[in-house]
Design a protein around this motif. Sequence first.
Motif, PDB file in Angstrom:
ATOM      1  N   ARG A 163      -6.253  -2.230  -7.721  1.00 60.90           N
ATOM      2  CA  ARG A 163      -5.173  -1.233  -8.294  1.00 60.90           C
ATOM      3  C   ARG A 163      -4.761  -0.258  -7.285  1.00 60.90           C
ATOM      4  N   CYS A 164      -5.521   0.313  -6.501  1.00 61.07           N
ATOM      5  CA  CYS A 164      -5.031   1.181  -5.331  1.00 61.07           C
ATOM      6  C   CYS A 164      -4.203   0.417  -4.523  1.00 61.07           C
ATOM      7  N   ILE A 165      -4.484  -0.978  -4.047  1.00 58.32           N
ATOM      8  CA  ILE A 165      -3.810  -1.756  -3.033  1.00 58.32           C
ATOM      9  C   ILE A 165      -2.030  -1.886  -3.681  1.00 58.32           C
ATOM     10  N   ASP A 166      -2.352  -2.087  -5.130  1.00 63.14           N
ATOM     11  CA  ASP A 166      -1.007  -2.422  -5.637  1.00 63.14           C
ATOM     12  C   ASP A 166      -0.178  -1.220  -5.650  1.00 63.14           C
ATOM     13  N   GLU A 167      -0.868  -0.237  -6.207  1.00 59.45           N
ATOM     14  CA  GLU A 167       0.080   1.155  -6.116  1.00 59.45           C
ATOM     15  C   GLU A 167       0.535   1.536  -4.903  1.00 59.45           C
ATOM     16  N   VAL A 168      -0.037   1.272  -3.750  1.00 61.92           N
ATOM     17  CA  VAL A 168       0.446   1.707  -2.603  1.00 61.92           C
ATOM     18  C   VAL A 168       1.697   0.673  -2.088  1.00 61.92           C
ATOM     19  N   ALA A 169       1.388  -0.854  -2.531  1.00 63.48           N
ATOM     20  CA  ALA A 169       2.543  -1.756  -2.320  1.00 63.48           C
ATOM     21  C   ALA A 169       3.493  -1.271  -3.006  1.00 63.48           C
ATOM     22  N   LYS A 170       3.537  -0.781  -4.048  1.00 66.32           N
ATOM     23  CA  LYS A 170       4.698  -0.395  -5.311  1.00 66.32           C
ATOM     24  C   LYS A 170       5.117   0.840  -4.532  1.00 66.32           C
ATOM     25  N   ARG A 171       4.435   1.997  -4.013  1.00 64.19           N
ATOM     26  CA  ARG A 171       5.329   3.109  -3.872  1.00 64.19           C
ATOM     27  C   ARG A 171       5.610   3.640  -2.293  1.00 64.19           C
ATOM     28  N   LEU A 172       4.664   3.030  -1.277  1.00 64.44           N
ATOM     29  CA  LEU A 172       4.587   3.458   0.089  1.00 64.44           C
ATOM     30  C   LEU A 172       5.793   2.702   0.633  1.00 64.44           C
ATOM     31  N   VAL A 173       6.644   3.618   1.283  1.00 63.88           N
ATOM     32  CA  VAL A 173       7.763   2.859   1.999  1.00 63.88           C
ATOM     33  C   VAL A 173       7.529   1.679   2.865  1.00 63.88           C
ATOM     34  N   VAL A 174       6.390   2.176   3.792  1.00 61.76           N
ATOM     35  CA  VAL A 174       6.087   1.020   4.705  1.00 61.76           C
ATOM     36  C   VAL A 174       5.056   0.391   4.140  1.00 61.76           C
ATOM     37  N   ASN A 175       5.174  -0.967   3.408  1.00 59.47           N
ATOM     38  CA  ASN A 175       4.028  -1.468   2.598  1.00 59.47           C
ATOM     39  C   ASN A 175       3.135  -2.366   3.748  1.00 59.47           C
ATOM     40  N   PRO A 176       1.797  -1.929   4.000  1.00 61.14           N
ATOM     41  CA  PRO A 176       0.901  -2.627   4.838  1.00 61.14           C
ATOM     42  C   PRO A 176       0.848  -4.175   4.536  1.00 61.14           C
ATOM     43  N   GLY A 177       1.094  -4.479   3.462  1.00 65.64           N
ATOM     44  CA  GLY A 177       0.836  -6.012   3.149  1.00 65.64           C
ATOM     45  C   GLY A 177      -0.356  -6.432   2.967  1.00 65.64           C
TER      46      GLY A 177
END
Lengths: 194, 281
Positions: A163-177
Amino acid sequence: METSFALTGKGYVIVAADTTAARSIVKMQIDQDKIKELSPHLLMAYSGEPGDTVQFAEFVERNIRLYQIRNLYPLRPAAAASWIRRSLAESLRSRNPYSVNLLLGGYDTSSHTPNLYWIDYLGTVVEVPFAAHGYGSYFALSLLDRYHDPEASLEEGLANLKRCIDEVAKRLVVNPGKYKVKVVDKDGIREVEI
Amino acid sequence: MARRYDSRTTIFSPEGAYLTLSIKCPDLTRLSCTGRLYQIEYAMEAISHAGTVLGVLAKDGVVLAAEKRVTGKLLDLSSAKEGGGYGGSGEKMFLLNSNVIGGVAGITSDANSLVNYARTVAQQHLLQYNDDIPVELLAQRLCDMKQGYTQFGGLRPFGVSLLYAGYDPHYHFQLYHSDPSGNYSGWKATCIGANNGTAQSLLKQEYKDDLGVEEAIGLVLRVMSKTMDSTTLGSEKLEFAVLTYDQVAKAPKAKIYKPAEIDALLRAEGLAKKDEDTEMK
């Protein structure tokens, strides 16, 4: 840019960190392992100033390993956290302080409990049920506030992590992948696919 | 430790007493033709004349008892009676850390120096790791130092043997013995000082693996009464300590008994001095 999360559950700690090594606008490496295995039951995710990170992480890893080889048993997570804290605090008031943030997750084989410590470059150490470093923490911490359960099973814990990883992927400008995810429990350390 | 060799060396004489000689001695640290380190043997000889210290490991604690040699009417033990601190009269039993009690036998001044060193080591560990030093690690540190004195510097070894009674979360209750050579070993029950041979054989006969701490206390006191020089046990001649684990506080509990508590314990075990006219309960 560097994101790391960790959370505790029933008899385990999950530690996850992104695997991107970037310099300016270029991703230099996309499969870097930023989680060191300090001892059979101790994991440490690191992030911060490039160079300082690996230098300090390896310094910690080698010293913790030395303790375990020299003495009869490995350091417990609480004692390791204290040692790391002292090293960082001493570095802080030196000519060139280490600028490294850590997440220390371990299983205490004497008390049979999982332990997680959030450590920052100033030598702040807190024992927490879940933690995060980096920009991703702005999203992850609120999610974990809502969904974390200290008695959750490993599957539920991994679902929370996803859930956390998906949220970061959705909202953070630079997605870590990609992320590397490791679990430590009474049986030791193993890597899991998320 | 000395930075250079000296022609003035303090040595143990073969009879067991020690004197300072300013003669040109051969290297203290060189092995003799038989390969024995005589200074260490002489140190152990000195210890065999010191007050007995006895230790017994139980499944829920460790018990230590010691015979005091420094006694007398004129001795001022007022601080020991009130207990201002950690108990003991400062001769045989010492609190080395909150999880380790040390019993010493041998030359008192050497013992005090080692106890101080042990306490410093334990606190340094606490500073680094925010955790009580594991018992065996403390014993090792002391032994590393003692060994150094048998090899470097041209100094004489410490004339002290120690018993370490301690608890740590890794191996729970433990009892160790270290001697002037810097060697140490773990024991279920052991004895150092005068009459240790007698005490050791008594312990061998009577020790059982599943002893509880109460039974261990009884065993220790019975063996002490048989090996001590004096005819009856009493708090003027006996020092006593027990290390247990407090389940409520979740921490080891080190207790060095005050003289009044020792007398009460002896009465409870039926080993106290009998008055001429009154009967024992």
